[in-house]
Design an enzyme around this catalytic site. Structure first.
Site, PDB file in Angstrom:
ATOM      1  N   LEU A  12      22.068  53.577  56.791  1.00 20.06           N
ATOM      2  CA  LEU A  12      23.006  54.706  56.754  1.00 20.06           C
ATOM      3  C   LEU A  12      24.065  54.458  57.825  1.00 20.06           C
ATOM      4  O   LEU A  12      23.738  54.159  58.980  1.00 20.06           O
ATOM      5  CB  LEU A  12      22.261  56.013  57.018  1.00 20.06           C
ATOM      6  CG  LEU A  12      23.122  57.291  57.024  1.00 20.06           C
ATOM      7  CD1 LEU A  12      22.302  58.478  56.505  1.00 20.06           C
ATOM      8  CD2 LEU A  12      23.678  57.623  58.405  1.00 20.06           C
ATOM      9  N   GLY A  15      30.894  57.638  59.455  1.00 18.77           N
ATOM     10  CA  GLY A  15      32.339  57.413  59.629  1.00 18.77           C
ATOM     11  C   GLY A  15      32.873  56.248  58.827  1.00 18.77           C
ATOM     12  O   GLY A  15      33.483  55.320  59.371  1.00 18.77           O
ATOM     13  N   SER A  17      35.144  56.360  56.243  1.00 19.86           N
ATOM     14  CA  SER A  17      36.386  56.578  55.475  1.00 19.86           C
ATOM     15  C   SER A  17      37.404  55.479  55.737  1.00 19.86           C
ATOM     16  O   SER A  17      38.301  55.262  54.929  1.00 19.86           O
ATOM     17  CB  SER A  17      36.990  57.944  55.813  1.00 19.86           C
ATOM     18  OG  SER A  17      37.500  57.934  57.130  1.00 19.86           O
ATOM     19  N   SER A  18      37.291  54.792  56.874  1.00 18.19           N
ATOM     20  CA  SER A  18      38.289  53.767  57.228  1.00 18.19           C
ATOM     21  C   SER A  18      37.693  52.818  58.266  1.00 18.19           C
ATOM     22  O   SER A  18      36.561  53.004  58.721  1.00 18.19           O
ATOM     23  CB  SER A  18      39.556  54.433  57.796  1.00 18.19           C
ATOM     24  OG  SER A  18      39.239  55.167  58.961  1.00 18.19           O
ATOM     25  N   TYR A 156      37.279  59.592  76.814  1.00 15.01           N
ATOM     26  CA  TYR A 156      36.737  58.663  75.799  1.00 15.01           C
ATOM     27  C   TYR A 156      35.771  57.669  76.455  1.00 15.01           C
ATOM     28  O   TYR A 156      34.666  57.446  75.952  1.00 15.01           O
ATOM     29  CB  TYR A 156      37.893  57.931  75.116  1.00 15.01           C
ATOM     30  CG  TYR A 156      37.467  56.879  74.114  1.00 15.01           C
ATOM     31  CD1 TYR A 156      36.915  57.240  72.881  1.00 15.01           C
ATOM     32  CD2 TYR A 156      37.630  55.518  74.386  1.00 15.01           C
ATOM     33  CE1 TYR A 156      36.532  56.266  71.958  1.00 15.01           C
ATOM     34  CE2 TYR A 156      37.246  54.543  73.467  1.00 15.01           C
ATOM     35  CZ  TYR A 156      36.700  54.925  72.252  1.00 15.01           C
ATOM     36  OH  TYR A 156      36.316  53.964  71.343  1.00 15.01           O
TER      37      TYR A 156
HETATM   38  P1  NAP Z   1      38.906  54.873  62.470  1.00 17.83           P
HETATM   39  O1  NAP Z   1      39.524  54.026  61.412  1.00 17.83           O
HETATM   40  O2  NAP Z   1      39.685  56.025  63.022  1.00 17.83           O
HETATM   41  O3  NAP Z   1      37.477  55.365  61.957  1.00 17.83           O
HETATM   42  C1  NAP Z   1      36.756  56.377  62.617  1.00 17.83           C
HETATM   43  C2  NAP Z   1      35.823  57.000  61.619  1.00 17.83           C
HETATM   44  O4  NAP Z   1      35.050  58.016  62.273  1.00 17.83           O
HETATM   45  C3  NAP Z   1      36.567  57.686  60.471  1.00 17.83           C
HETATM   46  O5  NAP Z   1      35.870  57.452  59.276  1.00 17.83           O
HETATM   47  C4  NAP Z   1      36.482  59.164  60.842  1.00 17.83           C
HETATM   48  O6  NAP Z   1      36.508  60.042  59.737  1.00 17.83           O
HETATM   49  C5  NAP Z   1      35.099  59.165  61.460  1.00 17.83           C
HETATM   50  N1  NAP Z   1      34.817  60.396  62.180  1.00 17.83           N
HETATM   51  C6  NAP Z   1      35.526  60.986  63.168  1.00 17.83           C
HETATM   52  N2  NAP Z   1      34.927  62.140  63.534  1.00 17.83           N
HETATM   53  C7  NAP Z   1      33.815  62.274  62.751  1.00 17.83           C
HETATM   54  C8  NAP Z   1      32.779  63.230  62.642  1.00 17.83           C
HETATM   55  N3  NAP Z   1      32.775  64.352  63.389  1.00 17.83           N
HETATM   56  N4  NAP Z   1      31.780  63.022  61.744  1.00 17.83           N
HETATM   57  C9  NAP Z   1      31.774  61.931  60.949  1.00 17.83           C
HETATM   58  N5  NAP Z   1      32.753  61.000  60.992  1.00 17.83           N
HETATM   59  C10 NAP Z   1      33.753  61.174  61.889  1.00 17.83           C
HETATM   60  O7  NAP Z   1      38.575  53.986  63.755  1.00 17.83           O
HETATM   61  P2  NAP Z   1      37.608  52.728  63.982  1.00 17.83           P
HETATM   62  O8  NAP Z   1      38.337  51.848  64.906  1.00 17.83           O
HETATM   63  O9  NAP Z   1      37.092  52.182  62.722  1.00 17.83           O
HETATM   64  O10 NAP Z   1      36.431  53.430  64.811  1.00 17.83           O
HETATM   65  C11 NAP Z   1      35.062  53.194  64.549  1.00 17.83           C
HETATM   66  C12 NAP Z   1      34.300  53.135  65.854  1.00 17.83           C
HETATM   67  O11 NAP Z   1      34.777  52.015  66.605  1.00 17.83           O
HETATM   68  C13 NAP Z   1      34.483  54.359  66.752  1.00 17.83           C
HETATM   69  O12 NAP Z   1      33.247  54.719  67.311  1.00 17.83           O
HETATM   70  C14 NAP Z   1      35.436  53.867  67.819  1.00 17.83           C
HETATM   71  O13 NAP Z   1      35.266  54.559  69.037  1.00 17.83           O
HETATM   72  C15 NAP Z   1      35.004  52.413  67.934  1.00 17.83           C
HETATM   73  N6  NAP Z   1      36.000  51.507  68.523  1.00 17.83           N
HETATM   74  C16 NAP Z   1      37.208  51.305  67.948  1.00 17.83           C
HETATM   75  C17 NAP Z   1      38.105  50.425  68.540  1.00 17.83           C
HETATM   76  C18 NAP Z   1      39.473  50.152  67.960  1.00 17.83           C
HETATM   77  O14 NAP Z   1      40.275  49.509  68.641  1.00 17.83           O
HETATM   78  N7  NAP Z   1      39.777  50.526  66.760  1.00 17.83           N
HETATM   79  C19 NAP Z   1      37.765  49.775  69.726  1.00 17.83           C
HETATM   80  C20 NAP Z   1      36.520  50.000  70.288  1.00 17.83           C
HETATM   81  C21 NAP Z   1      35.643  50.865  69.676  1.00 17.83           C
HETATM   82  P3  NAP Z   1      37.842  60.850  59.267  1.00 17.83           P
HETATM   83  O15 NAP Z   1      38.553  59.939  58.331  1.00 17.83           O
HETATM   84  O16 NAP Z   1      37.302  62.054  58.600  1.00 17.83           O
HETATM   85  O17 NAP Z   1      38.626  61.154  60.512  1.00 17.83           O
END
Ligand code: NAP
Length: 285
Positions: A12, A15, A17-18, A156
């Protein structure tokens, strides 16, 4: 009907969606896992469905908001009812936050903790009895910001530090019951992450008061870091999630790129904090 030990393993992921969650869901399904891809808003599943169709894989898409305990319980009960097992959880859902300490309210800081830390605790607590039943895996997407504090990311990074402290503490206890615990540490990844922070950059600098010069310098550096050429792809970051899911005895801490490894290594050898502060001071100069 096949017995649980013969049926494919079930993961499972939150998050999806993207970004990294979407890429990890497709990668896990490709690797033969029954993949439960969860989203807080199923109406946002378009990109996920498209990616799965293009990859020729099936996903079990369900609603799960990590801040809504009833939705977590209902998703996990549904998985057990329909698949009879839960072998792994990937806590991926998270959201960034940028602010100046004096301008942001404590309520905003709590909200960041609610999604990025308590959301992880909520899902992990609910899943653990089932993971324990089958020698499962608990994987959490943290960040290099879960190891190195970064200017204007106080809330954060505090949430991601909390995640790492929680999981590092839990790891030996969970291992004693057959469950491996890992954290994934990406650097900059080209996802919706920055757009989802929802900050009007010019407005943020204008409102930053005495911190405006430092915030401006930080944002210039960050924009360059997240440019498509500098950032890692979500598929690249998801490879580390798949590694934690599939290798024998996964490491506790997995960085998703050489850059992330070097950055985290600086901190882990920095006994008095001078190496990290020497570096992050230059980001706001
Ligand atoms: P992202 O494209 O913004 O994806 C974040 C996901 O989390 C989206 O599907 C979003 O859903 C979901 N989400 C947010 N709040 C939620 C909630 N209350 N319940 C369930 N889902 C929720 O960004 P990403 O980069 O893939 O992020 C994924 C993980 O990687 C995160 O934990 C982030 O902190 C970590 N991360 C990212 C980076 C980076 O540079 N991108 C770097 C280090 C760590 P919605 O579409 O509904 O908003």
């Amino acid at each position: 009907m096949s017995s649980p030990s013969q049926s494919p393993k079930v993961v499972l992921i939150t998050g999806t969606s993207s970004g990294i969650g979407l890429a990890a869901a497709v990668a896990a399904a490709r690797a033969g896992w029954t993949t439960v891809a969860t989203l807080r808003d199923p109406s946002r599943s378009g990109a996920l469905r498209k990616a799965a169709a293009e990859a020729g894989v099936e996903l079990d898409i369900r609603r799960l908001d990590v801040t809504d305990e009833a939705s977590i319980r209902s998703a996990i009960e549904g998985v057990l009812a329909d698949h009879g097992r839960l072998d792994a959880v990937v806590n991926n859902a998270g959201s960034g936050h940028l602010g100046t300490m004096e301008n942001e309210s404590v309520a905003e800081v709590r909200k960041v903790m609610e999604v990025n830390f308590f959301g992880v605790v909520n899902v992990s607590k609910e899943a653990m009895p089932h993971l324990r039943a089958g020698g499962g895996r608990l994987i959490t997407v943290s960040s290099v910001g879960g190891v190195v504090g970064q200017p204007f990311n106080e809330a954060y990074c505090a949430a991601k530090f909390a995640v790492e402290g929680y999981m590092e503490s839990l790891a030996p206890v969970a291992a004693a019951h057959g469950v491996s615990v890992s954290v994934i540490e990406p650097g900059a990844v080209a996802t919706e992450f920055v757009a989802n922070v929802g900050v009007d950059l010019e407005g943020a600098v204008a409102e930053a008061g005495v911190y405006a010069p430092q915030l401006g310098a930080y944002l210039n550096r960050t924009i360059a870091q997240f440019s498509d050429s500098a950032a890692q792809t979500p598929e690249g970051a998801a490879e580390s999630v798949l590694k934690a899911l599939t290798v024998d005895e996964p490491a506790f801490r997995l960085q998703t790129s050489d850059w992330a490894r070097g950055f985290v290594a600086t901190k882990l050898a920095d006994l008095d904090g001078s190496a990290v502060l020497g570096l992050t001071n230059t980001w706001i100069a």
